[in-house]
Motif scaffolding. Structure first.
Motif, PDB file in Angstrom:
ATOM      1  N   GLY A 128       0.814  -1.209   0.000  1.00 50.57           N
ATOM      2  CA  GLY A 128       0.000   0.000   0.000  1.00 50.57           C
ATOM      3  C   GLY A 128       0.846   1.257   0.000  1.00 50.57           C
ATOM      4  N   ALA A 129       1.885   1.284   0.833  1.00 48.54           N
ATOM      5  CA  ALA A 129       2.761   2.452   0.899  1.00 48.54           C
ATOM      6  C   ALA A 129       3.514   2.646  -0.416  1.00 48.54           C
ATOM      7  CB  ALA A 129       3.754   2.297   2.053  1.00 48.54           C
ATOM      8  N   ALA A 130       3.955   1.539  -1.020  1.00 47.87           N
ATOM      9  CA  ALA A 130       4.673   1.625  -2.286  1.00 47.87           C
ATOM     10  C   ALA A 130       3.780   2.169  -3.397  1.00 47.87           C
ATOM     11  CB  ALA A 130       5.204   0.243  -2.673  1.00 47.87           C
ATOM     12  N   PHE A 131       2.580   1.638  -3.475  1.00 50.38           N
ATOM     13  CA  PHE A 131       1.641   2.090  -4.494  1.00 50.38           C
ATOM     14  C   PHE A 131       1.277   3.552  -4.275  1.00 50.38           C
ATOM     15  CE2 PHE A 131      -2.695   1.195  -6.632  1.00 50.38           C
ATOM     16  CZ  PHE A 131      -2.178   1.545  -7.860  1.00 50.38           C
ATOM     17  N   THR A 132       1.026   3.928  -3.037  1.00 44.72           N
ATOM     18  CA  THR A 132       0.686   5.317  -2.728  1.00 44.72           C
ATOM     19  C   THR A 132       1.804   6.261  -3.135  1.00 44.72           C
ATOM     20  OG1 THR A 132      -0.721   4.670  -0.876  1.00 44.72           O
ATOM     21  CG2 THR A 132       0.084   6.931  -0.882  1.00 44.72           C
ATOM     22  N   GLY A 133       3.053   5.866  -2.839  1.00 43.79           N
ATOM     23  CA  GLY A 133       4.189   6.710  -3.198  1.00 43.79           C
ATOM     24  C   GLY A 133       4.245   6.997  -4.682  1.00 43.79           C
ATOM     25  N   CYS A 134       4.053   5.972  -5.502  1.00 45.50           N
ATOM     26  CA  CYS A 134       4.068   6.164  -6.953  1.00 45.50           C
ATOM     27  C   CYS A 134       2.871   6.977  -7.425  1.00 45.50           C
ATOM     28  CB  CYS A 134       4.096   4.809  -7.660  1.00 45.50           C
ATOM     29  SG  CYS A 134       5.682   3.956  -7.530  1.00 45.50           S
ATOM     30  N   LEU A 135       1.722   6.773  -6.795  1.00 44.85           N
ATOM     31  CA  LEU A 135       0.538   7.540  -7.172  1.00 44.85           C
ATOM     32  C   LEU A 135       0.686   9.013  -6.816  1.00 44.85           C
ATOM     33  CD1 LEU A 135      -2.383   5.136  -6.172  1.00 44.85           C
ATOM     34  CD2 LEU A 135      -1.450   5.555  -8.445  1.00 44.85           C
ATOM     35  N   VAL A 136       1.323   9.299  -5.680  1.00 48.24           N
ATOM     36  CA  VAL A 136       1.542  10.691  -5.293  1.00 48.24           C
ATOM     37  C   VAL A 136       2.451  11.383  -6.296  1.00 48.24           C
ATOM     38  CG1 VAL A 136       2.655  12.175  -3.573  1.00 48.24           C
ATOM     39  CG2 VAL A 136       1.093  10.370  -2.836  1.00 48.24           C
ATOM     40  N   VAL A 137       3.526  10.710  -6.691  1.00 47.99           N
ATOM     41  CA  VAL A 137       4.432  11.279  -7.689  1.00 47.99           C
ATOM     42  C   VAL A 137       3.679  11.539  -8.990  1.00 47.99           C
ATOM     43  CG1 VAL A 137       6.438  10.791  -9.121  1.00 47.99           C
ATOM     44  CG2 VAL A 137       6.512  10.269  -6.687  1.00 47.99           C
ATOM     45  N   GLY A 138       2.873  10.551  -9.409  1.00 49.04           N
ATOM     46  CA  GLY A 138       2.096  10.725 -10.629  1.00 49.04           C
ATOM     47  C   GLY A 138       1.053  11.813 -10.501  1.00 49.04           C
TER      48      GLY A 138
END
Length: 384
Positions: free
Chosen positions: A325-335
């Motif tokens: 979840g944290a990994a996916f969130t990090g990439c989504l925030v950047v995007g």
């Protein structure tokens, strides 16, 4: 027939993500011509409002994690349903740019609240072998939302663009109820994050994060201006709802993302998605007066868009399975940052450059980004 754990979570997640992404997040682009005509807004204001929808999405992403930490991963998905419903109602009734902006910001935030928490929900509720397929099904729910959005676009053509947003509000309520019925409530994970975990997470996600920047920027340009460029050309009014429906139907192949990624590699799938989206943008910019070209553009964009988002969920879970979840969130925030910047920049340059050339330029960015990613080989890994 009794659904498995993966089936229940997949169905609920597909419904919620389908409404939040396929409808609430991209409904603005579909109704842009009607909004322009009804409210008389300039290109710059319309572009800024479009960026504001993704600012709302970014806010949802950033707030979902703390809420899940306090109340469990299902809590943000419930809040997302409320935001999607309330935002769509406000847009339906808006008579000023300020109310319009408030409504689309709330509606746009729904995607940020709901998407990333499902990575944790899947990790906790679904057996390991079912997880890639379940994540792909949840992400591909966006395709179903786009098909419904295309159907609502027919109402806009026959009546008012406001009918589209009224339909989105109804769909958001239904999806929220399904989510509450099928997704189990889980306890929050109160384990403290170690400082070293953040840096190791960032190292593991360098390439997926770079992919997110390019992917979300080019996708938001397509969705923001596809209806606009079709509406300004010689094609019939039915071309706009048909475009969205075609994107949704062709995007159903995203369900197979997990299987394809196992065969050819997640990074290779991501690269091919960028190339595909680039080709779709080029067709949109160069041949918007051709019905056949628009059909091809919609179909290949649907494939690139849905597999491109699904592969990000699979990719981050593969690289960091213990903190999916944290990994996916990090990439989504950047995007999300690129999603905020892209429409505002487009709205500023369209008056001088023109919409067609802008789409072609965006296509070149997508194609070059895909080619740059192609040589990369993803490796499975874990952060500690």
């Amino acid at each position: 027939m009794t659904l498995s754990a993966g089936g229940r979570v997949g169905l609920a997640g597909a419904a919620v993500v389908g409404v939040a992404f396929g409808m609430a997040r991209y409904g603005y682009g579909l109704t842009l011509p009607g909004i322009r005509q009804d409210l008389g807004l300039s290109e710059l204001v319309l572009g800024l409002i479009s960026s504001a929808t993704f600012a709302g999405y970014l806010a949802g992403l950033l707030l979902a994690g703390p809420l899940a930490a306090r109340h469990g991963s299902r809590a943000p998905t419930t809040v997302g349903g409320v935001c999607g419903t309330l935002g769509a109602v406000i847009v339906t009734l808006a008579q000023s740019p300020w109310l319009l902006a408030l409504g689309v910001i709330l509606a746009g935030s729904a995607g940020g609240w709901v998407w990333a928490p499902y990575s944790d929900i899947v990790t906790r509720s679904v057996p390991l072998r079912q997880r890639p397929r379940t994540l792909a099904i949840i992400t591909t729910g966006t395709s179903g939302g786009l098909v419904l959005l295309g159907g609502l676009a027919v109402l806009a053509a026959l009546g008012s663009w406001r009918l589209v947003w009224a339909g989105i509000a109804v769909a958001a309520v239904v999806a929220a109820v399904v989510n509450l019925r099928l997704v189990p409530r889980n306890r929050p994970d109160r384990r403290p994050e170690e400082p070293a975990g953040t840096s190791s997470l960032a190292r593991a996600l360098r390439v997926p994060a770079a992919y997110s920047v390019a992917y979300f920027a080019v996708v938001v340009i397509y969705f923001t201006y596809a209806a606009d460029i079709l509406d300004s050309g010689p094609l019939p009014a039915a071309a706009v709802p048909a475009l969205y429906a075609a994107i949704g139907v062709s995007g159903m192949v995203g369900i197979a993302t997990g299987a394809v990624a196992r065969r050819v590699g997640t990074s290779r799938v991501a690269a091919l998605c960028l190339v595909t989206v680039g080709a779709a943008l080029a067709l949109l910019g160069l041949a918007s007066d051709s019905l056949a070209a628009m059909a091809v553009s919609a179909c290949i964009f649907g494939v690139g868009y849905m597999m491109g988002s699904a592969v990000l969920a699979v990719w981050t879970a593969e690289l960091v399975p213990d903190r999916a979840g944290a990994a996916f969130t990090g990439c989504l925030v950047v995007g999300a940052f690129s999603s905020v910047a892209a429409p505002a920049l487009a709205g500023a340059v369209i008056p001088g450059l023109g919409l067609g050339p802008l789409l072609v330029l965006t296509a070149a960015v997508s194609l070059l980004s895909g080619m740059a990613l192609m040589p990369y080989r993803s490796l499975r890994g874990r952060t500690t």
